[in-house]
Design a protein around this motif. Sequence first.
Motif, PDB file in Angstrom:
ATOM      1  N   PHE A 388       0.819  -1.208   0.000  1.00 37.32           N
ATOM      2  CA  PHE A 388       0.000   0.000   0.000  1.00 37.32           C
ATOM      3  C   PHE A 388       0.857   1.264   0.000  1.00 37.32           C
ATOM      4  O   PHE A 388       0.361   2.350  -0.281  1.00 37.32           O
ATOM      5  N   HIS A 389       2.144   1.125   0.320  1.00 40.78           N
ATOM      6  CA  HIS A 389       3.076   2.250   0.256  1.00 40.78           C
ATOM      7  C   HIS A 389       3.808   2.275  -1.090  1.00 40.78           C
ATOM      8  O   HIS A 389       4.175   3.340  -1.581  1.00 40.78           O
ATOM      9  N   THR A 390       4.007   1.099  -1.683  1.00 39.24           N
ATOM     10  CA  THR A 390       4.740   1.028  -2.957  1.00 39.24           C
ATOM     11  C   THR A 390       3.806   1.025  -4.162  1.00 39.24           C
ATOM     12  O   THR A 390       4.266   0.963  -5.305  1.00 39.24           O
ATOM     13  N   ASP A 391       2.498   1.063  -3.897  1.00 37.49           N
ATOM     14  CA  ASP A 391       1.489   1.077  -4.959  1.00 37.49           C
ATOM     15  C   ASP A 391       1.614  -0.140  -5.868  1.00 37.49           C
ATOM     16  O   ASP A 391       1.583  -0.044  -7.098  1.00 37.49           O
ATOM     17  N   THR A 392       1.732  -1.307  -5.241  1.00 37.33           N
ATOM     18  CA  THR A 392       1.774  -2.574  -5.986  1.00 37.33           C
ATOM     19  C   THR A 392       0.602  -3.441  -5.531  1.00 37.33           C
ATOM     20  O   THR A 392       0.786  -4.537  -4.988  1.00 37.33           O
ATOM     21  N   LEU A 393      -0.588  -2.938  -5.731  1.00 36.45           N
ATOM     22  CA  LEU A 393      -1.795  -3.605  -5.246  1.00 36.45           C
ATOM     23  C   LEU A 393      -2.093  -4.872  -6.053  1.00 36.45           C
ATOM     24  O   LEU A 393      -1.656  -5.011  -7.193  1.00 36.45           O
ATOM     25  N   VAL A 394      -2.848  -5.772  -5.426  1.00 32.74           N
ATOM     26  CA  VAL A 394      -3.259  -7.021  -6.067  1.00 32.74           C
ATOM     27  C   VAL A 394      -4.782  -7.035  -6.047  1.00 32.74           C
ATOM     28  O   VAL A 394      -5.403  -7.579  -5.129  1.00 32.74           O
ATOM     29  N   SER A 395      -5.401  -6.453  -7.053  1.00 30.72           N
ATOM     30  CA  SER A 395      -6.847  -6.241  -7.009  1.00 30.72           C
ATOM     31  C   SER A 395      -7.620  -7.510  -7.359  1.00 30.72           C
ATOM     32  O   SER A 395      -7.543  -8.019  -8.475  1.00 30.72           O
ATOM     33  N   GLU A 396      -8.392  -7.993  -6.388  1.00 34.87           N
ATOM     34  CA  GLU A 396      -9.246  -9.168  -6.604  1.00 34.87           C
ATOM     35  C   GLU A 396     -10.719  -8.783  -6.658  1.00 34.87           C
ATOM     36  O   GLU A 396     -11.585  -9.617  -6.465  1.00 34.87           O
ATOM     37  N   LEU A 397     -11.003  -7.521  -6.917  1.00 33.28           N
ATOM     38  CA  LEU A 397     -12.400  -7.074  -6.906  1.00 33.28           C
ATOM     39  C   LEU A 397     -13.268  -7.863  -7.866  1.00 33.28           C
ATOM     40  O   LEU A 397     -14.381  -8.257  -7.542  1.00 33.28           O
ATOM     41  N   ALA A 398     -12.771  -8.140  -9.069  1.00 32.38           N
ATOM     42  CA  ALA A 398     -13.580  -8.832 -10.072  1.00 32.38           C
ATOM     43  C   ALA A 398     -13.854 -10.281  -9.702  1.00 32.38           C
ATOM     44  O   ALA A 398     -14.799 -10.879 -10.210  1.00 32.38           O
ATOM     45  N   ALA A 399     -13.042 -10.861  -8.824  1.00 35.76           N
ATOM     46  CA  ALA A 399     -13.242 -12.269  -8.444  1.00 35.76           C
ATOM     47  C   ALA A 399     -13.927 -12.402  -7.096  1.00 35.76           C
ATOM     48  O   ALA A 399     -14.170 -13.502  -6.627  1.00 35.76           O
TER      49      ALA A 399
END
Length: 404
Positions: A388-399
Motif C-alpha cells: 500500500f506504500h509502494t502502490d503494488t496492489l493485487v486487485s481481486e475485486l472482479a473475483a
Amino acid sequence: MKEIFFPKRMWKPRPELKRRYEVVIIGGGSHGLATAYYLAKRHGITDVCILEKSYIGAGASGRNTTIIRSNYRTPEGAAFYKESVRLYEQLSAKLDFNLMFSQHGHLTLAHSDRAMNTMRERAEVNKLLGINSSVIYPDRIRELCPELDLSQRPAYPIMGALYHPPGGIIRHDAVVWGFARAADRRGVEIHQNTEVVGLERKGDRVVAVETTRGRVEGAQVVSAVAGWSSIVGKLLDMRLPITTHILQAFVTEPVKPFLDVILVSSQLHVYVSQTDRGEFLIGSEIEPYTTYRTTGTLSFLETCAGHAMELLPQLERTRVLRTWSGLCDLSPDYSPILGKTEIENFHVSAGWGTYGFKAAPIVGVTMAELVATEKTPDLIAPFALERFHTDTLVSELAAAAVSH
C-alpha cells in the motif's frame, strides 16, 4: 464400553499461562490454529500458545459459508488459493479428522456481455496457472444443474458461467476442531476465554502480550483475528488499511438434496449451496456500512431470498431455519495482508474480507514458515503490508464481487 460412552477429550484442559513462549498467536480461528499446527508439524516448534478471547472458532471461522475454490482473477491470488485447495484435498487424512469436504463444482453465473468477458479473462488466468476452470454456456449449465431457471423469464437471464470443478464445500467447525486437536497433540497450548487487552512494545519489537489472565512474553507474535485486526493493531498504535463490515447469511429447513453444484451470481448478489443435511445455505455480499454490530436485517433476508428464487423458483415455499452474520475485514484491493509489519517480531494475517476460510491451510503453512525462518515465502510476498506504500496492489475485486 467405557471408551464408547466416555470418549477422550478432543484436546487437553486449558493449562496455566507460562510467563514466556517462543510463539504467541492471537486468535483461535482456522488461521491461528493452522499456523500453530504447521509450526509444530513442519518446523518442530511446539512452545506455542494460542490466545482466544472466546471459544475456538467463535469468530469468522464458525460463521462463514464453507465454500472452497481457487478460481481467482489475479495470478498471485489464483496461485495462492490453488495451493490452499490442494492442501484441503489432503487435510482430512493429514489431521485424521473427517472434514466432510465435498468437491462438487462451483458455477459463477454471468448475466451480461460484460460479465461474460470477465469470466473469459478469469478462465484464461486460471488455465495459465493450471487451475481447472472454463467458461460454459446454457446447454452445459443445464446438464450440471437442471434445476436452474435458464429461461428468459428472470430479470437477468443466464448467458453463461465460469465453471470450476474443484470448488466445493467443507464443514467449517470440523476444520477448526481438526486443526485444534492436531496442534494440541503436538504440544501447542490452546487458551480459550483469554482476551488480549494490551501489547507491550519496546523499540521495534513486541516484548509482551497483556491478557485477562496475566502477562505473556513471546519471541514472535502473530495476529490472526480477522475482523478484529484493526483493534489489535491499535494496541501497538499501528493503523492497518482495513474496514470492518458484516456479512449475513441464512439456511433453510432441510429438503431432499437436489443441488449438486455451488451457484454464485454477482449481478444478483447471491450465492446458494446445499449442505449434506439438505439445508440451502444462501448469502450475499458484505453490507456497505462499517460496523462491529452483528445484528441481522430483514431487508437482507427479503432481498437475498428474492434473488435466490430467481435462480431456483422451486424454493418459494421453503421455510427459513436461521440467520446469522459475521465480521469481515476488508482491504482496499480485496486481497489479504500477510506477513511482516513495521514491528520486527509482529506478523499479521488480516484483510481477508469474505474469503479467509478458503485460505486456512496455506496461511498456516506460509505463516509458520515465516515465523520459523524469518523469511517471507514467495506465495505471500505479493500480499505484504508495504504494497500500500509502494502502490503494488493485487486487485481481486472482479473475483470477489459477491463475496464468494
